[in-house]
Design a protein around this motif. Sequence first.
Motif, PDB file in Angstrom:
ATOM      1  N   ILE A 189      46.161  47.256  43.460  1.00  0.00           N
ATOM      2  CA  ILE A 189      45.879  45.933  44.177  1.00  0.00           C
ATOM      3  C   ILE A 189      47.195  45.185  43.776  1.00  0.00           C
ATOM      4  O   ILE A 189      48.022  44.701  44.812  1.00  0.00           O
TER       5      ILE A 189
ATOM      6  N   THR B   9      43.501  47.833  39.961  1.00  0.00           N
ATOM      7  CA  THR B   9      43.927  46.692  39.903  1.00  0.00           C
ATOM      8  C   THR B   9      45.333  46.998  39.646  1.00  0.00           C
ATOM      9  O   THR B   9      46.320  46.672  40.328  1.00  0.00           O
TER      10      THR B   9
ATOM     11  N   PHE C 127      37.303  39.025  53.436  1.00  0.00           N
ATOM     12  CA  PHE C 127      37.473  39.937  52.282  1.00  0.00           C
ATOM     13  C   PHE C 127      37.017  41.126  52.285  1.00  0.00           C
ATOM     14  O   PHE C 127      35.488  41.170  52.514  1.00  0.00           O
TER      15      PHE C 127
ATOM     16  N   CYS D 108      42.069  38.152  46.010  1.00  0.00           N
ATOM     17  CA  CYS D 108      41.833  38.814  44.453  1.00  0.00           C
ATOM     18  C   CYS D 108      42.697  38.120  43.685  1.00  0.00           C
ATOM     19  O   CYS D 108      43.983  38.006  43.692  1.00  0.00           O
ATOM     20  N   ASN D 109      42.060  37.593  42.509  1.00  0.00           N
ATOM     21  CA  ASN D 109      43.055  36.912  41.622  1.00  0.00           C
ATOM     22  C   ASN D 109      43.145  37.746  40.158  1.00  0.00           C
ATOM     23  O   ASN D 109      43.057  37.337  39.174  1.00  0.00           O
ATOM     24  N   ILE D 110      42.827  38.936  40.404  1.00  0.00           N
ATOM     25  CA  ILE D 110      43.320  40.001  39.352  1.00  0.00           C
ATOM     26  C   ILE D 110      42.459  39.987  38.165  1.00  0.00           C
ATOM     27  O   ILE D 110      42.787  39.973  36.993  1.00  0.00           O
ATOM     28  N   THR D 111      41.084  39.892  38.374  1.00  0.00           N
ATOM     29  CA  THR D 111      40.172  39.619  37.106  1.00  0.00           C
ATOM     30  C   THR D 111      39.975  41.133  36.571  1.00  0.00           C
ATOM     31  O   THR D 111      39.386  41.318  35.337  1.00  0.00           O
ATOM     32  N   LYS D 112      40.169  42.078  37.132  1.00  0.00           N
ATOM     33  CA  LYS D 112      40.059  43.576  37.123  1.00  0.00           C
ATOM     34  C   LYS D 112      38.832  43.962  36.569  1.00  0.00           C
ATOM     35  O   LYS D 112      38.531  45.054  36.060  1.00  0.00           O
ATOM     36  N   CYS D 113      37.722  43.182  37.123  1.00  0.00           N
ATOM     37  CA  CYS D 113      36.341  43.846  36.738  1.00  0.00           C
ATOM     38  C   CYS D 113      36.130  44.962  37.689  1.00  0.00           C
ATOM     39  O   CYS D 113      35.354  45.802  37.160  1.00  0.00           O
ATOM     40  N   CYS D 114      36.715  45.246  38.793  1.00  0.00           N
ATOM     41  CA  CYS D 114      36.511  46.378  39.623  1.00  0.00           C
ATOM     42  C   CYS D 114      36.936  47.335  38.886  1.00  0.00           C
ATOM     43  O   CYS D 114      36.194  48.600  38.953  1.00  0.00           O
TER      44      CYS D 114
ATOM     45  N   PRO E 219      37.617  45.437  46.589  1.00  0.00           N
ATOM     46  CA  PRO E 219      38.610  46.175  46.045  1.00  0.00           C
ATOM     47  C   PRO E 219      38.900  47.833  46.680  1.00  0.00           C
ATOM     48  O   PRO E 219      39.678  48.091  46.481  1.00  0.00           O
TER      49      PRO E 219
ATOM     50  N   CYS F  77      32.812  42.597  42.303  1.00  0.00           N
ATOM     51  CA  CYS F  77      33.866  41.781  42.396  1.00  0.00           C
ATOM     52  C   CYS F  77      33.306  40.173  42.569  1.00  0.00           C
ATOM     53  O   CYS F  77      32.727  40.046  43.678  1.00  0.00           O
ATOM     54  N   HIS F  78      33.797  39.487  41.879  1.00  0.00           N
ATOM     55  CA  HIS F  78      33.213  38.028  42.010  1.00  0.00           C
ATOM     56  C   HIS F  78      33.536  37.342  43.252  1.00  0.00           C
ATOM     57  O   HIS F  78      32.864  36.146  43.789  1.00  0.00           O
ATOM     58  N   VAL F  79      34.545  37.820  44.133  1.00  0.00           N
ATOM     59  CA  VAL F  79      34.813  37.121  45.362  1.00  0.00           C
ATOM     60  C   VAL F  79      33.814  37.001  46.273  1.00  0.00           C
ATOM     61  O   VAL F  79      33.387  36.186  47.013  1.00  0.00           O
TER      62      VAL F  79
HETATM   63 FE1  F3S Z   1      37.989  41.513  42.604  1.00  0.00          FE
HETATM   64 FE2  F3S Z   1      39.228  43.431  41.401  1.00  0.00          FE
HETATM   65 FE3  F3S Z   1      40.387  41.470  42.526  1.00  0.00          FE
HETATM   66  S1  F3S Z   1      36.958  42.490  40.895  1.00  0.00           S
HETATM   67  S2  F3S Z   1      39.248  39.743  42.184  1.00  0.00           S
HETATM   68  S3  F3S Z   1      39.445  42.858  43.403  1.00  0.00           S
HETATM   69  S4  F3S Z   1      40.880  42.448  40.566  1.00  0.00           S
END
Ligand code: F3S
Length: 249
Positions: free
Chosen positions: A224, A220, A168, A203-209, A171, A155-157
């Motif tokens: 989430i 996600t 934070f 979380c801006n819903i990048t879905k990497c998790c 995820p 997660c990039h956060v």
């Molecule tokens: Fe992080 Fe997953 Fe949200 S990678 S920004 S928790 S969608």
Amino acid sequence: RGGYDATFRVWRGDASSGELQTFTVPVNEGEVVLDVIHRLQATQAGDLAVRWNCKAGKCGSCSAEVNGRPRLMCLTRMNTFAEDETVTVTPLRTFPVIRDLVTDVSYNYEKAAQVPAFTPRPRDPDGNHRMQQVDVDRPQEFRKCIECWLCQDTCHVIRDHEENKAAFAGPRFLIRLAELDMHPLDVVDRRDAAQQEFGLGYCNITKCCSEVCPEGIHLTDNGIIPLKERVVDRRYDPLTWLGSKIRRH
Ligand code: F3S
């Protein structure tokens, strides 16, 4: 295909410094990255630190980054690489290194301890708890989590932002909150906590998790986002808002 010699680059070091070391190591048919790491330990690098337990994708211990991607080493088959491809194994980047491939993941346990515990409603008069299967199915998906921390790592956060860790939870714990929120027996409202203490809004819903989860959990889409919707409902639903106002006076 039969055995061959692979080139492995493995990060060696500790909290103060480290470097990639290159090894030539035999690989047999059907092996995974963890087999090769074990062979290195047995033959060339006896003090190589690596965490592992089940070798079957169920304990969540052998998390690392293979060619820069968060992976369980025991589920990463060697036949996904070309024989002449260098395989680079590095520790999880989001957590502080202890030694070699072992990181200090205590951030996750600190966040886990902050989640308000499951609190069931009273039992029915006959002493049973009753749930409809349809209500059980949704939170059940999140129970598959093996806590490998690959989602936390990716997660990039927090991946390159140590300063976000305090605010934070990552995820894994957002889906823990979603799981409890969806639980048909639980009576605690964790929506304010999700937003204020666990950083749902980061979380801006990048879905990497979701992409790195070895259990295929749709963190996600199924966890989430529904939790975000529930938090928003609560804040903007005028009746709920009025209700909270009236109670306050
Ligand atoms: Fe992080 Fe997953 Fe949200 S990678 S920004 S928790 S969608």
